[in-house]
Scaffold this motif. Structure first.
Motif, PDB file in Angstrom:
ATOM      1  N   ASP A 189      16.656  27.535  24.181  1.00  0.00           N
ATOM      2  CA  ASP A 189      15.395  28.080  24.707  1.00  0.00           C
ATOM      3  C   ASP A 189      14.421  26.941  24.999  1.00  0.00           C
ATOM      4  O   ASP A 189      13.773  26.904  26.039  1.00  0.00           O
ATOM      5  CB  ASP A 189      14.741  29.006  23.677  1.00  0.00           C
ATOM      6  N   LYS A 190      14.347  26.041  24.044  1.00  0.00           N
ATOM      7  CA  LYS A 190      13.374  24.948  24.199  1.00  0.00           C
ATOM      8  C   LYS A 190      13.709  24.090  25.419  1.00  0.00           C
ATOM      9  O   LYS A 190      12.825  23.664  26.157  1.00  0.00           O
ATOM     10  CB  LYS A 190      13.329  24.107  22.929  1.00  0.00           C
ATOM     11  N   LYS A 191      15.013  23.885  25.610  1.00  0.00           N
ATOM     12  CA  LYS A 191      15.449  23.130  26.792  1.00  0.00           C
ATOM     13  C   LYS A 191      15.048  23.834  28.077  1.00  0.00           C
ATOM     14  O   LYS A 191      14.639  23.208  29.044  1.00  0.00           O
ATOM     15  CB  LYS A 191      16.983  23.031  26.774  1.00  0.00           C
ATOM     16  N   ALA A 192      15.219  25.150  28.065  1.00  0.00           N
ATOM     17  CA  ALA A 192      14.981  25.919  29.290  1.00  0.00           C
ATOM     18  C   ALA A 192      13.506  25.948  29.679  1.00  0.00           C
ATOM     19  O   ALA A 192      13.173  26.005  30.857  1.00  0.00           O
ATOM     20  CB  ALA A 192      15.507  27.341  29.126  1.00  0.00           C
ATOM     21  N   ILE A 193      12.634  25.896  28.695  1.00  0.00           N
ATOM     22  CA  ILE A 193      11.205  26.062  29.024  1.00  0.00           C
ATOM     23  C   ILE A 193      10.399  24.766  28.958  1.00  0.00           C
ATOM     24  O   ILE A 193       9.254  24.728  29.391  1.00  0.00           O
ATOM     25  CB  ILE A 193      10.526  27.102  28.093  1.00  0.00           C
ATOM     26  N   ARG A 194      11.021  23.718  28.424  1.00  0.00           N
ATOM     27  CA  ARG A 194      10.274  22.483  28.174  1.00  0.00           C
ATOM     28  C   ARG A 194       9.533  21.971  29.406  1.00  0.00           C
ATOM     29  O   ARG A 194       8.393  21.538  29.324  1.00  0.00           O
ATOM     30  CB  ARG A 194      11.248  21.418  27.675  1.00  0.00           C
ATOM     31  N   LYS A 195      10.196  22.079  30.564  1.00  0.00           N
ATOM     32  CA  LYS A 195       9.602  21.462  31.757  1.00  0.00           C
ATOM     33  C   LYS A 195       8.773  22.426  32.604  1.00  0.00           C
ATOM     34  O   LYS A 195       8.283  22.050  33.653  1.00  0.00           O
ATOM     35  CB  LYS A 195      10.719  20.870  32.624  1.00  0.00           C
TER      36      LYS A 195
ATOM     37  N   ASP B 292      15.701  40.174  24.205  1.00  0.00           N
ATOM     38  CA  ASP B 292      15.982  39.169  23.175  1.00  0.00           C
ATOM     39  C   ASP B 292      15.089  37.944  23.339  1.00  0.00           C
ATOM     40  O   ASP B 292      14.512  37.432  22.384  1.00  0.00           O
ATOM     41  CB  ASP B 292      17.452  38.719  23.250  1.00  0.00           C
ATOM     42  N   SER B 293      15.009  37.470  24.582  1.00  0.00           N
ATOM     43  CA  SER B 293      14.276  36.219  24.787  1.00  0.00           C
ATOM     44  C   SER B 293      12.779  36.425  24.582  1.00  0.00           C
ATOM     45  O   SER B 293      12.094  35.572  24.016  1.00  0.00           O
ATOM     46  CB  SER B 293      14.570  35.633  26.168  1.00  0.00           C
ATOM     47  N   SER B 294      12.248  37.569  25.031  1.00  0.00           N
ATOM     48  CA  SER B 294      10.812  37.806  24.853  1.00  0.00           C
ATOM     49  C   SER B 294      10.488  37.924  23.366  1.00  0.00           C
ATOM     50  O   SER B 294       9.419  37.525  22.908  1.00  0.00           O
ATOM     51  CB  SER B 294      10.367  39.061  25.610  1.00  0.00           C
ATOM     52  N   GLU B 295      11.455  38.445  22.622  1.00  0.00           N
ATOM     53  CA  GLU B 295      11.213  38.547  21.189  1.00  0.00           C
ATOM     54  C   GLU B 295      11.230  37.176  20.517  1.00  0.00           C
ATOM     55  O   GLU B 295      10.415  36.896  19.632  1.00  0.00           O
ATOM     56  CB  GLU B 295      12.250  39.457  20.581  1.00  0.00           C
ATOM     57  N   ARG B 296      12.145  36.339  20.966  1.00  0.00           N
ATOM     58  CA  ARG B 296      12.154  34.977  20.399  1.00  0.00           C
ATOM     59  C   ARG B 296      10.866  34.236  20.754  1.00  0.00           C
ATOM     60  O   ARG B 296      10.325  33.477  19.962  1.00  0.00           O
ATOM     61  CB  ARG B 296      13.364  34.190  20.936  1.00  0.00           C
TER      62      ARG B 296
ATOM     63  N   ILE C 148      -5.387  35.308  39.843  1.00  0.00           N
ATOM     64  CA  ILE C 148      -4.093  34.989  39.240  1.00  0.00           C
ATOM     65  C   ILE C 148      -4.299  34.439  37.824  1.00  0.00           C
ATOM     66  O   ILE C 148      -5.167  33.606  37.579  1.00  0.00           O
ATOM     67  CB  ILE C 148      -3.349  33.950  40.112  1.00  0.00           C
ATOM     68  N   SER C 149      -3.481  34.942  36.907  1.00  0.00           N
ATOM     69  CA  SER C 149      -3.534  34.506  35.512  1.00  0.00           C
ATOM     70  C   SER C 149      -2.398  33.505  35.230  1.00  0.00           C
ATOM     71  O   SER C 149      -1.223  33.860  35.340  1.00  0.00           O
ATOM     72  CB  SER C 149      -3.387  35.726  34.591  1.00  0.00           C
ATOM     73  N   LYS C 150      -2.768  32.298  34.876  1.00  0.00           N
ATOM     74  CA  LYS C 150      -1.740  31.310  34.541  1.00  0.00           C
ATOM     75  C   LYS C 150      -0.952  31.734  33.299  1.00  0.00           C
ATOM     76  O   LYS C 150       0.239  31.455  33.189  1.00  0.00           O
ATOM     77  CB  LYS C 150      -2.389  29.939  34.309  1.00  0.00           C
ATOM     78  N   GLU C 151      -1.633  32.392  32.372  1.00  0.00           N
ATOM     79  CA  GLU C 151      -0.948  32.834  31.155  1.00  0.00           C
ATOM     80  C   GLU C 151       0.195  33.802  31.489  1.00  0.00           C
ATOM     81  O   GLU C 151       1.280  33.706  30.944  1.00  0.00           O
ATOM     82  CB  GLU C 151      -1.933  33.518  30.190  1.00  0.00           C
ATOM     83  N   LYS C 152      -0.113  34.739  32.389  1.00  0.00           N
ATOM     84  CA  LYS C 152       0.921  35.715  32.741  1.00  0.00           C
ATOM     85  C   LYS C 152       2.074  35.057  33.486  1.00  0.00           C
ATOM     86  O   LYS C 152       3.242  35.396  33.275  1.00  0.00           O
ATOM     87  CB  LYS C 152       0.320  36.855  33.562  1.00  0.00           C
ATOM     88  N   LEU C 153       1.750  34.137  34.372  1.00  0.00           N
ATOM     89  CA  LEU C 153       2.809  33.422  35.099  1.00  0.00           C
ATOM     90  C   LEU C 153       3.717  32.702  34.114  1.00  0.00           C
ATOM     91  O   LEU C 153       4.942  32.754  34.199  1.00  0.00           O
ATOM     92  CB  LEU C 153       2.193  32.381  36.049  1.00  0.00           C
ATOM     93  N   GLU C 154       3.086  31.997  33.197  1.00  0.00           N
ATOM     94  CA  GLU C 154       3.845  31.173  32.256  1.00  0.00           C
ATOM     95  C   GLU C 154       4.701  32.043  31.335  1.00  0.00           C
ATOM     96  O   GLU C 154       5.865  31.736  31.061  1.00  0.00           O
ATOM     97  CB  GLU C 154       2.879  30.309  31.438  1.00  0.00           C
ATOM     98  N   ASP C 155       4.135  33.137  30.897  1.00  0.00           N
ATOM     99  CA  ASP C 155       4.863  34.047  30.013  1.00  0.00           C
ATOM    100  C   ASP C 155       6.111  34.585  30.712  1.00  0.00           C
ATOM    101  O   ASP C 155       7.215  34.573  30.148  1.00  0.00           O
ATOM    102  CB  ASP C 155       3.929  35.203  29.607  1.00  0.00           C
ATOM    103  N   THR C 156       5.930  35.039  31.948  1.00  0.00           N
ATOM    104  CA  THR C 156       7.080  35.572  32.699  1.00  0.00           C
ATOM    105  C   THR C 156       8.121  34.488  32.929  1.00  0.00           C
ATOM    106  O   THR C 156       9.326  34.716  32.739  1.00  0.00           O
ATOM    107  CB  THR C 156       6.614  36.142  34.058  1.00  0.00           C
ATOM    108  N   ALA C 157       7.658  33.324  33.349  1.00  0.00           N
ATOM    109  CA  ALA C 157       8.595  32.218  33.634  1.00  0.00           C
ATOM    110  C   ALA C 157       9.409  31.881  32.387  1.00  0.00           C
ATOM    111  O   ALA C 157      10.624  31.676  32.457  1.00  0.00           O
ATOM    112  CB  ALA C 157       7.824  30.999  34.125  1.00  0.00           C
ATOM    113  N   LYS C 158       8.765  31.868  31.240  1.00  0.00           N
ATOM    114  CA  LYS C 158       9.468  31.513  30.004  1.00  0.00           C
ATOM    115  C   LYS C 158      10.459  32.589  29.580  1.00  0.00           C
ATOM    116  O   LYS C 158      11.572  32.284  29.133  1.00  0.00           O
ATOM    117  CB  LYS C 158       8.453  31.262  28.878  1.00  0.00           C
TER     118      LYS C 158
END
Ligand SMILES: [Zn+2]
Length: 465
Positions: A41-47, A365-369, A417-427
């Motif tokens: 997970d950390k690898k996928a979202i780090r960048k 699963d991922s949103s819960e993590r 546009i909300s950056k928080e929402k964008l980031e949450d979805t992307a992650k």
């Protein structure tokens, strides 16, 4: 066939600004699980860089990206260039469709008097007719025959049969024009569904206006009307899908599976479409960038479609071009449409049948993590996940629900546009996709599915009749 028509009419209804029922707010669900982010997970979202996502939206939302126009073409070019700059092979897939341009001028006078607010029907034709009026009832063949509408403008009430049937019935009965008035309060906007050579010029009126016209006609059977529609045009146009493909990084370990991450790049006329759907398009771009060099044994395709707003045209074309073998290999479609509005509700996933599938499982699963709460899902169509679903591919739409008030309006702009929402979805999507696409993670154990089914009204037909 029906579904296609339904999607089409919906797009037109949305374009016309009609009220759209939305899902009840879906709140994330506490599951009591205690999972934590793992190294993958950390690898996928780090960048993931939310400013990059935001900047893509800024570029894309400078003007409405209406399907088949230069602005949509520029969006496709932008996507191709961005994907290429990340090192991808990019496919640009053109397709044609029958496009419609709304009239530039619409007027109606009855007995020399104006003061009406005539509306247009999508696919309505231009015309300039002056003729005596006739009360065409509900526009059935029997009503029109009784009214003797030949050479006249038929005044027809909404109800029972589609707008297109009414107009074509009037045309076949010899009428030269149609005034179609509402059967309920408020303006009437809708679609004729498609171009048809039998169409005659038609405008809509409110219920009160229609009744006033009929009252005038009752007092003077020779009442004439002048109906003018200019600039309406139906023609063949071209739109594009843009697809970047990440092959498995180790050919020996290729599972043969394909995951599709999709969005649509077009917007409705008049709407800059910052949230609908520069947001999903921008997240798709950023996911392509950050996942480019992640070790994986599953193919990932990042794509953005044209002409979604006209009835999912780009995604239907894309899916129709897949071979049966590719459809079999495609195990998931993560479709992002409207994922950044400050003023919309919480993130939710929509599946066409309301059932959980691999996409919702991985994402819950991922949103819960990530968040300690699983993103809920509900039943819903209305976006590019539908053709994937119809092809038997597990698919879900990511959207904040209920939608923001300026959905499909000129107010759909970058400042909301909300950056928080964008980031949450992307992650959530990045970690869900990578959970499946990373090496040797094919056998997920069965997890409890968190359901929050909210049926979305079957309102597709509404714009047609
Ligand atoms: Zn959209």
């Amino acid at each position: 066939m029906k579904k296609k028509l339904a999607a089409f009419s919906l797009a037109a209804m949305l374009a016309a600004g009609a009220a759209v029922p939305t899902a009840v707010i879906a709140k994330p669900i506490e599951t009591g699980y205690t999972q934590v982010l793992d190294q993958f997970d950390k690898k996928a979202i780090r960048k993931i860089d939310v400013d990059r996502i935001y900047n893509h939206i800024a570029v894309l939302s400078e003007a409405p990206r209406v399907a088949g126009t230069d602005v949509e073409d520029r969006a496709a070019d932008y996507l191709r260039n961005e994907f290429k700059s990340y090192g991808y092979e990019v496919e640009v897939q053109p397709f044609t469709f029958t496009g419609y341009t709304e009239p530039t001028r619409l007027s109606l006078t009855v007995d020399g008097k104006s003061g009406f607010s005539p509306g247009n029907f999508t696919y309505g034709i231009s015309g300039d007719v002056t003729a005596v009026l006739a009360d065409g009832g509900l526009g059935t063949p029997a009503d029109l025959e009784k009214a003797d509408v030949s050479g006249k403008i038929a005044v027809i009430r909404r109800g029972d049969i589609s707008f297109a049937e009414k107009v074509i019935n009037a045309s076949r009965a010899g009428a030269v024009g149609v005034i179609l008035y509402n059967n309920t309060a408020g303006p009437l906007s809708g679609t004729l569904g498609n171009h048809d050579d039998e169409l005659i010029p038609a405008v809509s009126l409110t219920l009160a206006e229609g009744e006033a016209v009929l009252a005038q006609l009752a007092s003077d059977p020779g009442t004439k009307a002048h109906l003018l529609i200019e600039g309406a045009e139906t023609s063949e146009r071209t739109s594009h899908n843009v697809i970047a493909t990440k092959k498995p990084t180790n050919k020996q370990k290729d599972t043969g599976d394909i995951i599709a991450i999709s969005s649509h790049m077009d917007s409705v006329p008049g709407a800059p479409g910052a949230n609908d759907n520069a947001s999903g398009t921008a997240v798709t771009l950023e996911l392509a960038r950050v996942m480019k060099n992640l070790p994986s044994d599953t193919e990932i395709r990042f794509m953005s479609f044209g002409a979604e707003e006209l009835g999912l045209l780009g995604s239907r074309h894309y899916v129709s071009e897949l071979t049966e073998e590719e459809k079999d290999r495609m195990i998931a479609n993560f479709n992002l449409d409207m994922v950044g509005s400050r003023d919309a509700g919480d993130l939710t996933m929509w599946t066409v049948d309301g059932q959980a599938n691999l996409v919702t499982d991985l994402s819950q699963d991922s949103s819960e993590r990530l968040n300690g709460k699983a993103t809920p899902f509900a039943a819903g169509g209305r976006s590019d996940h539908v053709p994937f679903h119809e092809a038997g591919i597990p698919a879900a739409l990511f959207i904040h629900s209920p939608t923001e008030p300026w959905y499909h309006s000129p107010e759909d702009t970058l400042d909301k546009i909300s950056k928080e929402k964008l980031e949450d979805t992307a992650k959530i999507v990045a970690t869900a996709v990578y959970d499946r696409a990373r090496f040797d993670n094919q056998n997920r154990k069965d997890k409890k599915r968190v359901e929050n089914k909210v049926l979305i009204d079957a309102f597709y037909e509404e714009a047609l009749r």
